[in-house]
Design a protein around this motif. Structure first.
Motif, PDB file in Angstrom:
ATOM      1  N   LEU A   1     -12.196   8.577  -3.399  1.00  0.00           N
ATOM      2  CA  LEU A   1     -13.038   9.620  -2.811  1.00  0.00           C
ATOM      3  C   LEU A   1     -14.498   9.173  -2.788  1.00  0.00           C
ATOM      4  CD1 LEU A   1     -13.407  12.553  -1.756  1.00  0.00           C
ATOM      5  CD2 LEU A   1     -13.760  13.212  -4.139  1.00  0.00           C
ATOM      6  N   LEU A   2     -14.951   8.554  -3.874  1.00  0.00           N
ATOM      7  CA  LEU A   2     -16.337   8.099  -3.947  1.00  0.00           C
ATOM      8  C   LEU A   2     -16.643   7.052  -2.878  1.00  0.00           C
ATOM      9  CD1 LEU A   2     -16.882   7.838  -7.801  1.00  0.00           C
ATOM     10  CD2 LEU A   2     -17.941   9.484  -6.250  1.00  0.00           C
ATOM     11  N   SER A   3     -15.651   6.286  -2.486  1.00  0.00           N
ATOM     12  CA  SER A   3     -15.885   5.291  -1.428  1.00  0.00           C
ATOM     13  C   SER A   3     -16.316   5.974  -0.140  1.00  0.00           C
ATOM     14  CB  SER A   3     -14.622   4.450  -1.188  1.00  0.00           C
ATOM     15  OG  SER A   3     -13.617   5.191  -0.500  1.00  0.00           O
TER      16      SER A   3
ATOM     17  N   ARG B   1     -11.996   5.314   4.365  1.00  0.00           N
ATOM     18  CA  ARG B   1     -11.357   6.613   4.533  1.00  0.00           C
ATOM     19  C   ARG B   1     -12.285   7.665   5.115  1.00  0.00           C
ATOM     20  NH1 ARG B   1      -9.487   9.756  -0.317  1.00  0.00           N
ATOM     21  NH2 ARG B   1      -9.748  11.369   1.252  1.00  0.00           N
ATOM     22  N   LEU B   2     -11.663   8.688   5.680  1.00  0.00           N
ATOM     23  CA  LEU B   2     -12.378   9.880   6.096  1.00  0.00           C
ATOM     24  C   LEU B   2     -12.757  10.687   4.861  1.00  0.00           C
ATOM     25  CD1 LEU B   2     -10.035  10.929   9.038  1.00  0.00           C
ATOM     26  CD2 LEU B   2     -12.346   9.987   9.275  1.00  0.00           C
ATOM     27  N   LEU B   3     -13.765  11.526   5.003  1.00  0.00           N
ATOM     28  CA  LEU B   3     -14.174  12.396   3.902  1.00  0.00           C
ATOM     29  C   LEU B   3     -13.544  13.763   4.118  1.00  0.00           C
ATOM     30  CD1 LEU B   3     -15.871  12.863   1.374  1.00  0.00           C
ATOM     31  CD2 LEU B   3     -17.767  13.542   2.865  1.00  0.00           C
ATOM     32  N   SER B   4     -12.630  14.119   3.238  1.00  0.00           N
ATOM     33  CA  SER B   4     -11.909  15.385   3.354  1.00  0.00           C
ATOM     34  C   SER B   4     -12.696  16.507   2.690  1.00  0.00           C
ATOM     35  CB  SER B   4     -10.530  15.266   2.704  1.00  0.00           C
ATOM     36  OG  SER B   4     -10.654  14.829   1.360  1.00  0.00           O
ATOM     37  N   ASP B   5     -12.275  17.744   2.923  1.00  0.00           N
ATOM     38  CA  ASP B   5     -12.938  18.905   2.331  1.00  0.00           C
ATOM     39  C   ASP B   5     -12.663  19.027   0.839  1.00  0.00           C
ATOM     40  OD1 ASP B   5     -14.061  19.711   4.732  1.00  0.00           O
ATOM     41  OD2 ASP B   5     -12.354  20.969   5.272  1.00  0.00           O
ATOM     42  N   THR B   6     -11.529  18.495   0.410  1.00  0.00           N
ATOM     43  CA  THR B   6     -11.127  18.638  -0.998  1.00  0.00           C
ATOM     44  C   THR B   6     -10.668  17.302  -1.564  1.00  0.00           C
ATOM     45  OG1 THR B   6      -8.882  19.263  -0.326  1.00  0.00           O
ATOM     46  CG2 THR B   6     -10.451  21.054  -0.740  1.00  0.00           C
ATOM     47  N   PHE B   7     -10.683  17.215  -2.873  1.00  0.00           N
ATOM     48  CA  PHE B   7     -10.253  16.032  -3.601  1.00  0.00           C
ATOM     49  C   PHE B   7      -8.734  16.051  -3.744  1.00  0.00           C
ATOM     50  CE2 PHE B   7     -10.102  14.126  -8.143  1.00  0.00           C
ATOM     51  CZ  PHE B   7      -9.659  12.905  -7.652  1.00  0.00           C
ATOM     52  N   GLU B   8      -8.092  15.062  -3.145  1.00  0.00           N
ATOM     53  CA  GLU B   8      -6.646  14.951  -3.209  1.00  0.00           C
ATOM     54  C   GLU B   8      -6.266  13.582  -3.784  1.00  0.00           C
ATOM     55  OE1 GLU B   8      -4.872  17.494  -2.428  1.00  0.00           O
ATOM     56  OE2 GLU B   8      -6.363  18.700  -1.344  1.00  0.00           O
ATOM     57  N   LEU B   9      -5.041  13.482  -4.316  1.00  0.00           N
ATOM     58  CA  LEU B   9      -4.541  12.205  -4.844  1.00  0.00           C
ATOM     59  C   LEU B   9      -3.899  11.430  -3.696  1.00  0.00           C
ATOM     60  CD1 LEU B   9      -3.062  13.297  -8.312  1.00  0.00           C
ATOM     61  CD2 LEU B   9      -5.413  12.760  -7.663  1.00  0.00           C
ATOM     62  N   ASP B  10      -4.736  10.747  -2.941  1.00  0.00           N
ATOM     63  CA  ASP B  10      -4.283  10.077  -1.719  1.00  0.00           C
ATOM     64  C   ASP B  10      -3.709   8.687  -1.963  1.00  0.00           C
ATOM     65  OD1 ASP B  10      -4.935  12.168   0.079  1.00  0.00           O
ATOM     66  OD2 ASP B  10      -7.051  11.615  -0.068  1.00  0.00           O
TER      67      ASP B  10
ATOM     68  N   ARG C   1       0.838  -1.195   0.000  1.00  0.00           N
ATOM     69  CA  ARG C   1       0.000   0.000   0.000  1.00  0.00           C
ATOM     70  C   ARG C   1       0.876   1.248   0.000  1.00  0.00           C
ATOM     71  NH1 ARG C   1      -4.782  -0.695   4.572  1.00  0.00           N
ATOM     72  NH2 ARG C   1      -6.215  -1.981   3.328  1.00  0.00           N
ATOM     73  N   ASN C   2       0.374   2.296  -0.646  1.00  0.00           N
ATOM     74  CA  ASN C   2       1.036   3.595  -0.565  1.00  0.00           C
ATOM     75  C   ASN C   2      -0.066   4.650  -0.522  1.00  0.00           C
ATOM     76  OD1 ASN C   2       2.843   5.675  -0.497  1.00  0.00           O
ATOM     77  ND2 ASN C   2       3.540   5.448  -2.613  1.00  0.00           N
ATOM     78  N   VAL C   3      -0.604   4.845   0.683  1.00  0.00           N
ATOM     79  CA  VAL C   3      -1.754   5.725   0.882  1.00  0.00           C
ATOM     80  C   VAL C   3      -1.328   6.882   1.772  1.00  0.00           C
ATOM     81  CG1 VAL C   3      -4.146   5.857   1.695  1.00  0.00           C
ATOM     82  CG2 VAL C   3      -3.275   3.722   0.712  1.00  0.00           C
ATOM     83  N   ALA C   4      -1.826   8.070   1.458  1.00  0.00           N
ATOM     84  CA  ALA C   4      -1.477   9.264   2.231  1.00  0.00           C
ATOM     85  C   ALA C   4      -1.802   9.067   3.710  1.00  0.00           C
ATOM     86  CB  ALA C   4      -2.222  10.472   1.684  1.00  0.00           C
ATOM     87  N   GLN C   5      -0.979   9.633   4.552  1.00  0.00           N
ATOM     88  CA  GLN C   5      -1.174   9.542   5.992  1.00  0.00           C
ATOM     89  C   GLN C   5      -2.412  10.344   6.401  1.00  0.00           C
ATOM     90  OE1 GLN C   5       0.740   7.749   8.260  1.00  0.00           O
ATOM     91  NE2 GLN C   5       1.691   6.893   6.420  1.00  0.00           N
ATOM     92  N   GLY C   6      -3.122   9.832   7.397  1.00  0.00           N
ATOM     93  CA  GLY C   6      -4.207  10.598   7.985  1.00  0.00           C
ATOM     94  C   GLY C   6      -5.547  10.485   7.303  1.00  0.00           C
ATOM     95  N   VAL C   7      -5.679   9.650   6.269  1.00  0.00           N
ATOM     96  CA  VAL C   7      -6.968   9.551   5.587  1.00  0.00           C
ATOM     97  C   VAL C   7      -7.789   8.361   6.058  1.00  0.00           C
ATOM     98  CG1 VAL C   7      -6.034  10.669   3.541  1.00  0.00           C
ATOM     99  CG2 VAL C   7      -6.124   8.173   3.634  1.00  0.00           C
ATOM    100  N   ALA C   8      -7.184   7.406   6.739  1.00  0.00           N
ATOM    101  CA  ALA C   8      -7.893   6.183   7.137  1.00  0.00           C
ATOM    102  C   ALA C   8      -8.954   6.491   8.192  1.00  0.00           C
ATOM    103  CB  ALA C   8      -6.911   5.146   7.655  1.00  0.00           C
ATOM    104  N   PHE C   9     -10.124   5.864   8.018  1.00  0.00           N
ATOM    105  CA  PHE C   9     -11.211   5.973   8.990  1.00  0.00           C
ATOM    106  C   PHE C   9     -11.190   4.739   9.872  1.00  0.00           C
ATOM    107  CE2 PHE C   9     -15.766   4.571   9.584  1.00  0.00           C
ATOM    108  CZ  PHE C   9     -15.971   5.309  10.746  1.00  0.00           C
ATOM    109  N   GLU C  10     -11.044   4.960  11.167  1.00  0.00           N
ATOM    110  CA  GLU C  10     -11.000   3.858  12.114  1.00  0.00           C
ATOM    111  C   GLU C  10     -12.070   4.060  13.176  1.00  0.00           C
ATOM    112  OE1 GLU C  10      -7.051   3.925  13.593  1.00  0.00           O
ATOM    113  OE2 GLU C  10      -6.144   3.185  11.734  1.00  0.00           O
ATOM    114  N   ARG C  11     -12.832   3.020  13.427  1.00  0.00           N
ATOM    115  CA  ARG C  11     -13.910   3.087  14.422  1.00  0.00           C
ATOM    116  C   ARG C  11     -13.668   2.023  15.478  1.00  0.00           C
ATOM    117  NH1 ARG C  11     -19.994   1.150  13.335  1.00  0.00           N
ATOM    118  NH2 ARG C  11     -20.998   1.893  15.241  1.00  0.00           N
ATOM    119  N   ASP C  12     -13.305   2.457  16.675  1.00  0.00           N
ATOM    120  CA  ASP C  12     -12.986   1.543  17.766  1.00  0.00           C
ATOM    121  C   ASP C  12     -14.265   1.188  18.517  1.00  0.00           C
ATOM    122  OD1 ASP C  12     -11.946   0.082  19.817  1.00  0.00           O
ATOM    123  OD2 ASP C  12     -10.733   1.684  20.679  1.00  0.00           O
ATOM    124  N   THR C  13     -14.701  -0.062  18.378  1.00  0.00           N
ATOM    125  CA  THR C  13     -15.919  -0.513  19.055  1.00  0.00           C
ATOM    126  C   THR C  13     -15.620  -1.309  20.322  1.00  0.00           C
ATOM    127  OG1 THR C  13     -15.979  -2.501  17.666  1.00  0.00           O
ATOM    128  CG2 THR C  13     -17.202  -0.569  16.883  1.00  0.00           C
TER     129      THR C  13
END
Length: 786
Positions: free
Chosen positions: A718-720, A743-752, A201-213
């Motif tokens: 982004l669509l995900s 992923r988290l939904l950011s304010d802008t479209f970036e190449l993550d 994987r090569n994904v930008a830092q800080g975009v992952a959505f994690e939900r601790d249940t």
């Protein structure tokens, strides 16, 4: 093979198209070429006569006497090394490798089982040359492994140092150096398709959505804390699609959105189990109230699980916490002087020997003359009623006409609370931007003027009233039902007051159908005010109108409409139901479920728009003759701000749509937001058309094609997130195909997704529904009564 005396050369006859480098045919060709150069045998290349092109072989070898033809690559290698007069040890090693190749390598695939191939070959390095010569075993293994080893990542090869060093030595030998150019000219090059993994994987830092249940969610200082509830469904029936979209599904979409925006979010719901409706249904089914509640609570939860509703906690109101909190609130309200006792005139059924609570009575509405009005509310005009107001009342249990008797009850003095309630409504509706219909219903109540409302009933099934002389009475469900929200939260965490008595740090969003509005905007807030405690009050109310079915209303008794369990029985995935219901959400007026609209939504929107865009891009990336699943680098000049390229125009257009999407979702305009999400995907499809994505773009304009692929793959990522609130299983599939985290939904479209990122394998997001199903389902769920 026919015995013959070796000559001075061989002729390699090419047939059909050149083999792809990840096939056994290509490996065999390389073996022959390396072995021929290692043994000094000349190789002449020629094309097959037209008459022989019907053969399925890519090539064959003719020996120098032009009369002996060998069709098997290993047979050719044996022939060549026999001319070299192999030693017995070398011959044994050669045969061992042939046998190992047949038993082991042929069961693996060079573009799928890369690590397994390399690990298996590592065990055979003892048969290979330790210097810069190419022996028989070297030629066989080099041909068999060239595709896998030449495409392997350094970190993969470094795990097998002996094999790595041998491969490097062989690349420098004269035989291999001479063979490789001929080989490259006679094969179709494909890339190694690595298996997707966390390592590549090569994904930008800080975009992952994690939900601790694993632990309870509690408010966090300096964070946006969002508390979400959906109207507690009555536990005496199976929810139909109108019930589901009216509260639970709508709330789930917003809760998912809130989470991927990084908000600290808690979504609470549960079954409303006390009251007359439960007693009535229990009598109808011949079971106890508890047995009925256990049955339907499990059924509701099963349906909501299938629809993918992501409650942080789904509870029940028949709990000790409910009793404790309801009684504590009542005591506080009573101590503060907002409870009074009055004698009420009620209907009593002499046949049943009981006071008839509202749900035990039916009759004609005094306001609109609807003949089947309930004792507490008319379903036609929506007016709240007292049972004695009904014209021609009848007992639901036996059909007899009840008589009038007096009974003492406790009343909540809403009239004295109206000024403070109005102040709350004015402040909250402005700050929270209430839905227009919810605010209109609330103001209608206030305009008519609030009156004291009874909060007790002559029932057995409910929260006991802690007052002398009321041992045979319980609290009226409309008083204690909304208290179910904090009590269910209390069953989730002992620190429930950090959510419900924390107005400075928590925003409360509540979802419901329009018939539940007054209890959430007038009655419950007035009760909170009357306690004098520091409650978290309603911030935003999202109210739905009615979802009708085809040409009428849902009716379980008449078999009309789709109920929660029916949706699952159709075999159509829950995401399709979710999308159609949310896109048809009755936010401002009644809407209608139709089978034609449902099928069209799947085929024309989900499949043709979203599914087509994602599948087209991921399949193009996946191809081993193109990108082999690796995200290429975009040309910075084409995607930079201010660029005039189609790529930059796409990015700018998506950012504008994304801004509108976030604005609409923040305002809980879900139907509008889902349409914008669809427009973002449609813009992606237009981008592919403008770019003329295809083989020609890849071959002739590689840099442009790389940019299109990088931008399009990241738009899918982004669509995900954009579609996650509506179709979570689809979003999970997209992320699985991209080998990327939710992923988290950011304010802008970036190449993550960065260059070098390896995606997963393509999957179909949706499948076409045969239009013949429309009439089949319409007949099946159209009702059994005229």
């Amino acid at each position: 093979m026919t015995n013959t005396t070796p000559g001075t050369g061989i002729t390699l006859v090419r047939n059909l198209a050149p083999p792809a480098t990840n096939t056994a045919a290509a490996a065999g060709l390389l073996k022959i070429l390396v072995a021929a150069h290692a043994t000094g045998v000349a190789v002449e290349l020629t094309d097959a006569e037209k008459a022989k092109t019907s053969s399925k072989l890519h090539y064959w070898v003719v020996l120098s006497d032009s009369q002996t033809t060998l069709f098997d690559a290993n047979a050719v290698v044996r022939y060549l090394y026999r001319t070299a007069r192999l030693s017995l040890d070398d011959y044994v090693a050669l045969e061992q490798l042939f046998e190992w190749e047949e038993k082991t390598l042929h069961g693996l695939h060079g573009d799928q089982d890369l690590d397994a191939i390399i690990a298996a070959a590592d065990a055979k390095t003892g048969l290979l040359s330790a210097d810069t010569t190419t022996g028989a075993a070297d030629a066989v293994l080099f041909g068999a492994l060239h595709f896998a080893l030449s495409g392997a990542r350094p970190e993969t090869l470094s795990k097998h140092p002996a094999l790595q060093q041998w491969f490097a030595r062989q690349l420098a030998t004269a035989a291999v150096t001479a063979a490789l150019p001929v080989y490259s000219a006679n094969v179709v090059k494909v890339l190694v398709r690595e298996k997707a993994s966390l390592e590549n994987r090569n994904v930008a830092q800080g975009v992952a959505f994690e939900r601790d249940t694993s632990k309870a969610i509690l408010p966090v200082d300096d964070a946006k804390n969002v508390l979400i509830t959906s109207a507690l469904p009555y536990v005496n029936n199976v929810p139909h699609l109108g019930n589901i979209i009216g509260s639970t599904l709508s709330a789930d979409a917003f809760a998912r959105y809130s989470r991927i925006r990084g908000n600290n979010t808690l979504y609470i719901c549960g079954t409303d189990e006390y009251g007359t409706t439960t007693e009535t249904k229990a009598i109808e089914e011949g079971v106890s109230c508890q047995e009925l509640c256990d049955k339907y609570a499990a059924l509701h939860k099963e349906i909501y699980d299938w629809f993918g509703l992501s409650f942080d906690y789904f509870g029940r109101t028949t709990t000790e916490k409910q009793t404790q909190i309801v009684q504590a609130i009542y005591n506080r309200v009573n101590e503060n002087g907002y409870v009074s006792e009055n004698t009420t005139t009620q209907l009593y059924c002499e046949q049943c020997s009981r006071y008839l609570a509202d749900r035990y009575v039916e009759g004609t509405c005094p306001h609109c003359s609807y003949e089947d009005a309930r004792g507490d509310q008319c379903d036609k005009c929506g007016k709240l009623l007292n049972t004695v107001e009904l014209v021609n009342p009848r007992c639901k249990l036996d059909g007899n006409r009840p008589v009038v008797r007096n009974s003492n009850h406790m009343f909540l003095d809403l009239d004295r609370l109206q000024p403070k309630c109005e102040e709350f409504v004015n402040n909250s509706s402005n700050a929270g931007k209430w839905s227009a219909n919810g605010l209109a219903i609330t103001r209608s109540w206030l305009k008519e003027g609030l009156i004291p409302r009874s909060i007790t009933r002559d029932l057995k099934w409910g929260v006991p009233v802690p007052r002398l002389g009321y041992e045979k009475k319980v609290f009226y469900v409309w008083f204690d039902a909304c208290i179910g929200y904090p009590s269910i939260t209390a069953n989730y965490t002992d620190e429930w007051e950090r959510w419900w008595k924390n107005p400075d740090n928590v925003k409360l969003y509540q979802f419901m159908g329009k018939d539940n509005v007054p209890f959430h905007t007038v009655v419950f807030p007035s009760t909170q005010i009357a306690t004098g405690d520091n409650w978290t009050f309603l911030h935003h109310i999202s109210t739905c109108e009615y979802l009708n079915y085809e040409t009428g209303k849902f009716s379980k008794s008449r078999g009309v409409g789709v109920f929660g369990n029916n949706a699952q029985q159709t075999g159509v995935p829950s995401d399709v139901w979710r999308y159609y219901l949310l896109s048809n959400r009755p936010e401002t007026s009644d809407t209608m479920f139709t089978w034609a609209g449902f099928v069209s939504c799947n085929n024309s929107v989900l499949l043709a728009n979203i599914g087509n865009f994602c599948n087209r891009v991921i399949k193009f990336l996946d191809g081993t003759s193109k990108y082999a699943g690796v995200i290429p680098a975009a040309d910075p000049a084409l995607v930079a701000p201010g660029a005039t390229s189609d790529d930059r125009r796409l990015i700018d257009d998506v950012n504008e749509l994304l801004s509108r999407f976030i604005e609409q979702m923040d305002a809980v305009h879900i139907r509008s937001a889902i349409n914008i999400a669809r427009d973002i995907s449609a813009r992606g499809n237009l981008y592919l058309q403008e770019s003329k994505l295809g083989n020609a773009l890849f071959s002739d304009q590689r840099a442009q094609c790389n940019t299109v692929m990088a931008v399009a793959a990241n738009l899918i990522y982004l669509l995900s997130a954009v579609f996650y609130p509506f179709v979570p299983d689809t979003s999970a599939s997209i992320c699985r195909q991209l080998n990327a985290p939710l992923r988290l939904l950011s304010d802008t479209f970036e190449l993550d997704l960065k260059p070098g990122h390896v995606i997963g394998s393509p999957e179909y997001l949706f499948v076409r529904i045969d239009e013949a199903k429309i009439e089949q389902w319409r007949a099946e769920y159209g009702g059994n009564a005229e």
